[in-house]
Design an enzyme around this catalytic site. Sequence first.
Site, PDB file in Angstrom:
ATOM      1  N   GLU A  15       0.814  -1.215   0.000  1.00  0.00           N
ATOM      2  CA  GLU A  15       0.000   0.000   0.000  1.00  0.00           C
ATOM      3  C   GLU A  15       0.851   1.271   0.000  1.00  0.00           C
ATOM      4  OE1 GLU A  15      -3.506  -0.334   2.678  1.00  0.00           O
ATOM      5  OE2 GLU A  15      -2.626  -2.273   3.177  1.00  0.00           O
ATOM      6  N   SER A 141      -6.826  -2.989   3.330  1.00  0.00           N
ATOM      7  CA  SER A 141      -7.297  -2.287   2.131  1.00  0.00           C
ATOM      8  C   SER A 141      -7.717  -3.208   0.995  1.00  0.00           C
ATOM      9  CB  SER A 141      -6.231  -1.308   1.633  1.00  0.00           C
ATOM     10  OG  SER A 141      -6.159  -0.186   2.468  1.00  0.00           O
ATOM     11  N   TYR A 207      -9.441   3.387  -4.168  1.00  0.00           N
ATOM     12  CA  TYR A 207      -8.466   4.456  -4.331  1.00  0.00           C
ATOM     13  C   TYR A 207      -8.424   5.104  -5.702  1.00  0.00           C
ATOM     14  CZ  TYR A 207      -6.903   2.742   0.175  1.00  0.00           C
ATOM     15  OH  TYR A 207      -6.860   2.368   1.483  1.00  0.00           O
ATOM     16  N   ARG A 246     -11.568   2.712  11.587  1.00  0.00           N
ATOM     17  CA  ARG A 246     -12.738   2.590  10.712  1.00  0.00           C
ATOM     18  C   ARG A 246     -13.136   1.127  10.636  1.00  0.00           C
ATOM     19  NH1 ARG A 246     -10.974   3.006   5.641  1.00  0.00           N
ATOM     20  NH2 ARG A 246     -11.707   0.892   5.194  1.00  0.00           N
ATOM     21  N   ASP A 248     -15.571  -1.814   8.867  1.00  0.00           N
ATOM     22  CA  ASP A 248     -16.296  -2.120   7.633  1.00  0.00           C
ATOM     23  C   ASP A 248     -17.288  -3.252   7.882  1.00  0.00           C
ATOM     24  OD1 ASP A 248     -14.704  -0.241   6.386  1.00  0.00           O
ATOM     25  OD2 ASP A 248     -13.247  -1.713   5.673  1.00  0.00           O
ATOM     26  N   GLU A 265     -13.839  -6.046   9.087  1.00  0.00           N
ATOM     27  CA  GLU A 265     -12.546  -5.768   9.707  1.00  0.00           C
ATOM     28  C   GLU A 265     -12.561  -4.376  10.304  1.00  0.00           C
ATOM     29  OE1 GLU A 265      -9.347  -5.732   6.876  1.00  0.00           O
ATOM     30  OE2 GLU A 265     -10.323  -4.279   5.575  1.00  0.00           O
ATOM     31  N   ASN A 267      -9.940  -1.148  10.485  1.00  0.00           N
ATOM     32  CA  ASN A 267      -8.724  -0.564   9.925  1.00  0.00           C
ATOM     33  C   ASN A 267      -8.197   0.460  10.920  1.00  0.00           C
ATOM     34  OD1 ASN A 267      -6.805   0.854   8.414  1.00  0.00           O
ATOM     35  ND2 ASN A 267      -7.974   0.663   6.519  1.00  0.00           N
ATOM     36  N   GLY A 271      -7.238   5.472   5.464  1.00  0.00           N
ATOM     37  CA  GLY A 271      -6.629   6.400   4.513  1.00  0.00           C
ATOM     38  C   GLY A 271      -6.975   7.847   4.786  1.00  0.00           C
TER      39      GLY A 271
END
Length: 304
Positions: A15, A141, A207, A246, A248, A265, A267, A271
């Site tokens: 990443e 990601s 992205y 964050r 999901d 998951e 994070n 980002g």
Amino acid sequence: MSKHVVVLKGGWSAEREVSLMSGAAVAAALTRAGYNVTELDVTPDVYTDLVRIKPDVAFNALHGRWGEDGCIQGLLEILTIPYTHSGVLASAVAMDKIVAKNMFRTVGIPCAEDRLISGDELFRNDPLPRPFVVKPANEGSSVGVVIVREGDNLTPDKPGPWQTDSLLMAEQFLPGRELTVSVMGDKALAVTELRPLSGFYDYEAKYQDGKTEHLVPAPLDDEMAGRLMHLALEAHRVLGCRGVSRADFRLDDGPDGDGIPYILEVNTQPGMTDLSLVPEQAAHVDISFEELVSWMVEDASCNR
């Protein structure tokens, strides 16, 4: 005098490019907010670089392995440099998808069925009924995620996480809506629904501009929105996260769905690019990007 903040970005994970974008955006915003900012493209010489720079705070804008899994956090602890986001243990646990999901289950957060497997096992027998998802056991990601559907001919020569990772997670595929919730400190900010214009919400969809529609707030009734925000905060707490994270989710609330929000998951290094979800949700609750990253700097800590 303003604090001297080193923005850690880049690195050498899968990443890297997204991390460079996150780091550049954060550095610009912190400069506008009045901080003294040094940007550092992280290499294996990061220890020497940090000793030379002597920052007051490290803003961790690294994504993926070595930056998100407790490694850089451990180094910052040794150097007694306060840093943003979660600490060593929470970062390592959140990055290990199997361990994280086991912790979610202890507090009643619904999770899809999963198996920890090797690549050899995957090609001998299906680990779960199809359709199922295969992903690296330790990556973020949506890097390397493959959906195995009925009729797919699964072979080792096809592109997939089995070409780079010895340990994989097979997970029941959950149809339905893709939803995400940001947590800032002890508060969940909002729920966003993500609608990829084609395929699923993979690395490219996350992205590349124009690949996914973001609906914030998500079109949900108040009860479900509140439930998702509660679950995100519970996941943040059970992992021991701090700062910003964050979570999901998948929700199948259609006529044939079970209406249960399943966590995918958490994070711990979300980002910070122009397409990123945390700044978007912060803006929705009237927190500017400069205010968000400034709060994260002031919230930074280490254990010494």
